[in-house]
Design an enzyme around this catalytic site. Structure first.
Site, mmCIF file in Angstrom:
data_model
loop_
_atom_site.group_PDB
_atom_site.id
_atom_site.type_symbol
_atom_site.label_atom_id
_atom_site.label_comp_id
_atom_site.label_asym_id
_atom_site.label_seq_id
_atom_site.Cartn_x
_atom_site.Cartn_y
_atom_site.Cartn_z
ATOM 1 N N ASP A 100 -4.352 6.366 -1.358
ATOM 2 C CA ASP A 100 -4.287 5.141 -0.580
ATOM 3 C C ASP A 100 -5.381 4.216 -1.116
ATOM 4 O O ASP A 100 -6.266 4.639 -1.877
ATOM 5 C CB ASP A 100 -4.474 5.448 0.910
ATOM 6 C CG ASP A 100 -3.829 4.400 1.817
ATOM 7 O OD1 ASP A 100 -3.459 3.324 1.326
ATOM 8 O OD2 ASP A 100 -3.700 4.669 3.039
ATOM 9 N N HIS A 155 -8.197 1.879 7.497
ATOM 10 C CA HIS A 155 -8.677 0.674 6.822
ATOM 11 C C HIS A 155 -10.091 0.320 7.302
ATOM 12 O O HIS A 155 -10.866 -0.291 6.570
ATOM 13 C CB HIS A 155 -7.765 -0.522 7.126
ATOM 14 C CG HIS A 155 -6.401 -0.417 6.534
ATOM 15 N ND1 HIS A 155 -5.360 0.214 7.175
ATOM 16 C CD2 HIS A 155 -5.898 -0.870 5.356
ATOM 17 C CE1 HIS A 155 -4.273 0.139 6.423
ATOM 18 N NE2 HIS A 155 -4.576 -0.504 5.309
#
Length: 497
Positions: free
Chosen positions: A255, A182
């Protein structure tokens, strides 16, 4: 000059959105053929509101894919306000009961079906071989590839049998990383032989168990495709390895493209074009997306086609796979499941989602704990929850003892000294503490706090509800999870060690 129809591009996109009702712009996009949406905790209030939302999505596009991250443990969206009533993968791996693991997978799918959700971005089938991993940890079934493979298969088979598709993640394996994708672009420095032995068996087992989608990871694996290309952008990883070598014929999901590991250097629109070219079929865009962002993605993808960087046939192939999955799921979800909250058992479940008792009791979860010989809470000890920065995948969901309704004192780095100094015994001395954290060894200030408390407050113990260090130096008790039911099991242990 090559071109591709806008509808084909939008047939590969899965945005998030702001709010608890369907925005008009998103309704319009769905009617025009947008693949679907991804729900997050901020989109969910209660069962009735969520089912109204998913009904509205499906009214706009009957074959819409409605996705969510519901891993059945620390990562939860339906139970974001309360913490999940399931133990999580690491606890299931330690119990090593495949029937129980399947029961949890089925129970999670049952809740999602009742909510009208038809694709679950779960389970996490990564092998957590690095105990310093900041983003996987207790989301994994364990550090042994064979154990992870068999539990992944059991969870997936039961979940898919309930009609809700899974997405085994994060291909080709995020377990041996020391960074969070992230926030950065992690690198897995494993040889191809190590990948074949450790990372890949759970994905092979997931495919054999019937996983209809697999999620790519934003990690670099030099042994597969050089030192710079993230797996999400790698045809060598997605086409040569996943499809050709492992034989996966389903939908490849990216993702979230708003993560730094994907779009940190190129931006989301360019990341979308690169992911499609590499072999992703369904693009998870992120959380708070807008109509303007989708228009920019469409423009970037069509520009890549016009420059002959991205074949139009690749987008059409991806959109066709997604449409076929959406048509399959339209026949099974919603499947007439009763909304939770209509029975006494539901009312007692804590947040209105779970119907009936959980598949595993808090008492049994206790048997998965690792307790050092002689470790026990001192009489009169104060329970202190150590609040560190939650990783983005988990978010700010209640956890541990607090989620289970226990009374705790919270301490954060900036106020640790003052809060601990105020915790005194009846005689004014320093009271013993039960310090409860997650991944204690990974935070310098937490290590220092535990060392000081042990030195100055006899009887103090440290509990780790994350993934503990191999030497267990900062974990007199390790619970391997922090969901609501694991918190209840910890309360039970504290009362009856």
């Amino acid at each position: 000059m090559s071109d591709v129809a806008p509808a084909a591009v939008f047939g590969t996109l899965l945005p998030g959105f702001v709010g608890t009702t369907l925005p008009s712009w998103l309704e319009t996009r769905l009617r025009e053929g947008l693949a679907g949406v991804c729900l997050f905790g901020e989109n969910i209030v209660d069962p009735a509101q969520t089912r109204a939302l998913t009904d509205a999505i499906r009214a706009a596009n009957p074959c819409a894919i409605i996705a969510i991250d519901e891993e059945g443990g620390d990562v939860t969206r339906l139970h974001a306000a309360t913490g999940a009533p399931f133990p999580g993968n690491a606890v299931l791996g330690r119990l090593d009961d495949l029937e129980l693991t399947g029961a949890v997978g089925a129970a999670v799918a049952g809740e999602l079906a009742a909510a009208g959700v038809n694709l679950n971005f779960a389970p996490d089938v990564d092998v957590n071989s690095n105990p310093d991993n900041p983003v996987i940890g207790v989301r994994s079934f364990g550090a042994d590839a064979r154990l992870v493979a068999r539990h992944s298969a059991a969870w997936i088979a039961a979940h898919e049998a309930a009609g809700v598709a899974v997405s085994a993640k994060h291909f080709p394996g995020h377990g041996d990383t020391a960074q969070d994708s992230h926030l950065a672009l992690p690198v897995v420095e494993a040889s191809r032989a190590e990948l074949d032995e450790r990372e890949l068996p759970p994905f092979a087992a997931s495919i054999a168990a019937g996983a209809r989608t697999i999620m790519s990871s934003h990690i670099v694996v030099p042994a597969l495709d050089g030192p710079k290309t993230p797996a999400t952008f790698s045809r060598a990883v997605l086409d040569d390895l996943l499809r050709s070598s492992l034989g996966f014929a389903g939908v490849v999901v990216s993702d979230a493209l708003d993560m730094a590991g994907a779009s940190g250097e190129v931006g989301i629109p360019r990341a979308a074009a690169l992911a499609l070219e590499a072999g992703c079929d369904l693009l998870c865009i992120g959380t708070r997306n807008t109509d303007e962002q989708l228009a920019l993605i469409e423009a970037a993808v069509r520009a890549a086609v016009a420059r002959d960087e991205l074949p139009a046939s690749r987008i059409e192939e991806a959109a066709a796979r997604v449409a076929a999955l959406g048509a399959q799921l339209a026949a099974t979800v919603p499947g007439g499941a009763e909304l939770p909250g209509d029975s006494d058992a539901d009312a007692a479940s804590g947040d209105g989602w779970s119907s009936g008792p959980p598949p595993v009791s808090a008492e049994r979860i206790r048997t998965a704990f690792e307790v050092k010989p002689g470790a026990a809470p001192a009489a009169g000890a104060t329970l202190v929850t150590i609040e560190t920065t939650a990783n983005i995948a988990v978010g700010h969901s209640p956890w541990g003892v607090a989620a289970a309704g226990g009374a705790v004192v919270e301490v954060r780095e900036e106020d640790a000294a003052g809060v601990l100094a105020s915790l005194t015994a009846g005689d004014g001395g320093l009271a013993p503490l039960v310090l409860i954290g997650k991944d204690n060894h990974r935070h310098a200030w937490v290590r220092e706090l535990i060392d000081e408390a042990r030195a100055t407050r006899p009887g103090t113990i440290a509990i780790d509800m994350g993934w503990p260090a191999p030497d267990r130096a900062y974990a007199d008790v390790a619970t391997f999870g922090a969901s609501r039911i694991v918190g209840a099991a910890l309360i039970d242990w504290l009362e009856r060690p």
